[in-house]
Design an enzyme around this catalytic site. Structure first.
Site, short mmCIF file in Angstrom:
data_model
loop_
_atom_site.label_atom_id
_atom_site.label_comp_id
_atom_site.label_asym_id
_atom_site.label_seq_id
_atom_site.Cartn_x
_atom_site.Cartn_y
_atom_site.Cartn_z
N ASN A 290 -43.88 -20.24 -39.91
CA ASN A 290 -42.76 -21.11 -39.94
C ASN A 290 -43.23 -22.39 -40.47
O ASN A 290 -42.38 -22.91 -41.37
CB ASN A 290 -42.07 -21.12 -38.68
CG ASN A 290 -40.99 -20.19 -38.30
OD1 ASN A 290 -39.86 -20.17 -39.10
ND2 ASN A 290 -40.89 -19.60 -37.27
N LEU B 32 -44.64 -28.81 -23.22
CA LEU B 32 -45.02 -30.21 -23.37
C LEU B 32 -44.68 -30.99 -22.28
O LEU B 32 -43.87 -30.66 -21.48
CB LEU B 32 -44.44 -30.91 -24.66
CG LEU B 32 -44.60 -30.14 -25.72
CD1 LEU B 32 -43.53 -30.48 -27.23
CD2 LEU B 32 -46.12 -30.32 -26.40
N HIS C 277 -36.51 -21.00 -31.72
CA HIS C 277 -36.87 -20.24 -30.95
C HIS C 277 -36.18 -18.87 -31.24
O HIS C 277 -35.06 -18.70 -31.80
CB HIS C 277 -36.15 -20.54 -29.54
CG HIS C 277 -36.11 -19.60 -28.42
ND1 HIS C 277 -37.49 -19.66 -27.81
CD2 HIS C 277 -35.52 -18.79 -27.84
CE1 HIS C 277 -37.42 -18.77 -26.61
NE2 HIS C 277 -35.94 -18.15 -26.49
N ASP D 66 -36.39 -24.77 -23.87
CA ASP D 66 -35.46 -24.36 -24.98
C ASP D 66 -34.36 -24.64 -24.42
O ASP D 66 -32.98 -23.75 -24.42
CB ASP D 66 -35.79 -22.47 -24.63
CG ASP D 66 -37.11 -22.03 -25.03
OD1 ASP D 66 -37.50 -22.83 -26.01
OD2 ASP D 66 -37.53 -20.99 -24.63
N ALA E 109 -34.95 -14.43 -41.02
CA ALA E 109 -34.06 -15.55 -40.48
C ALA E 109 -34.84 -17.02 -40.30
O ALA E 109 -34.00 -17.96 -40.52
CB ALA E 109 -33.00 -14.97 -39.51
#
Length: 316
Positions: free
Chosen positions: A16, A94, A110, A146, A174
């Protein structure tokens, strides 16, 4: 065009990260990758970044307390001049302190259609639930895992006979397409008239009995059936500025504010000495201050029946 500087955090192969990097090389891309940092010095993505001429930083988290490691990563990011942080397969939870330091400026990707399937094993869980689609979500990072505001999603159909691996392969395609588009939108939204108007509208309509109309080609806000207390100007009369116009006490205050920060404040044409223009497109708008300006401007034009209770509350 001044491009926004982005640091990317990885833990492994960095596919990514690579998608973001190569998208940044396209003409007109509003961001550039200035740092690729990893918590694993052996992360393969670091080698790719180095080969592409991007600065890298690596610091193993092993043997370090989480706050200490986060502080070191944060220091490296800030030293690079990055204005935004993109997590790209960064396999670390984090600390709240790290997240707070980049509030609204750190983004993650995600592999599920959030709010479904936070955490790990998202493809297995989607298949087991007999969902018609898996997918990918890009979201702002908050202290809750998330759970930040969603910036974009792409559904990916689950085919008969799919395994977690086969579904993951299509979701990855995607991911590579969605992430760069969402990041580009994010880093430019603070100068986007549509996004800025939305932020102003939310705060202006929070004032009692306020409404929105259009006047002289500008969105404007006033007390219902009463006077206007704010205007939203987007390149009005070709001045090249996106700005909020609010009521002030007069010429002296207008001159004082312009002298204080002439890049941000200005005398709006055709509005006179009782109004102040505030630039919103500089990329560093203090939205709490904008809320205060709107509240004050509303109070300057609101009828006594609306301000009486507020005036009384100010006495305590």
């Amino acid at each position: 065009m001044t491009r926004q500087k982005v640091a990317v955090l990885i833990s492994g192969s960095g596919t990514n990260m690579a998608a973001l990097l190569y998208a940044s090389r396209a003409a007109g891309c509003p961001y550039e990758i200035v740092l690729v940092a990893a918590n694993d010095p052996e992360a393969k993505g670091l080698r790719l970044a180095e080969a592409e001429g991007v600065k890298t930083f690596a610091l193993s988290h092993k043997g370090m307390k989480r706050p200490e490691h986060d502080a070191a990563m944060d220091a490296a990011i800030r030293a690079s001049g990055a204005q935004w942080v993109a997590l790209a397969g960064y396999m670390r939870i984090l600390t709240p302190e790290f997240v707070a330091g980049w509030e609204g400026r750190m983004v993650n990707i995600h592999p599920s259609l959030l709010p479904k399937y936070t955490g790990l094993h998202t493809h297995d869980r989607a298949i087991e639930a007999r969902d018609s689609h898996g997918g990918v979500t890009v979201h702002l990072v908050t202290a809750q895992l998330d759970d930040g505001p969603i910036l974009g999603q792409t559904p990916v159909a689950i085919l008969p006979g799919d395994t977690a691996d086969t579904l993951a392969g299509r979701v990855l395609i995607a991911e590579h397409q969605l992430y760069s588009r969402c990041l580009a939108d994010l880093v430019t939204r603070e100068t986007s008239p549509e996004w800025l108007l939305g932020r102003v509208r939310e705060r202006a309509l929070a004032q009692p009995e306020s409404d929105e109309t259009v006047s002289h080609g500008m969105a404007c806000f006033g007390v219902v059936k009463g006077k206007k207390f704010a205007y939203f100007s987007a390149d009005h009369h070709g001045d090249g500025r996106v700005a909020l116009l609010v009521k002030i006490s007069g010429l002296d205050e207008q001159a004082m504010m312009i002298e204080q920060d002439e890049a941000r404040y200005f005398r709006p044409a055709y509005f006179g000495d009782g109004w102040l223009g505030i630039r919103l497109d500089l990329g560093d708008t203090d939205w709490e201050a904008i809320s205060d300006w709107l509240a004050r401007s509303w109070r300057a034009v609101a009828p006594r029946k609306l301000t009486a209770l507020l005036d009384a509350a100010d006495q305590f």
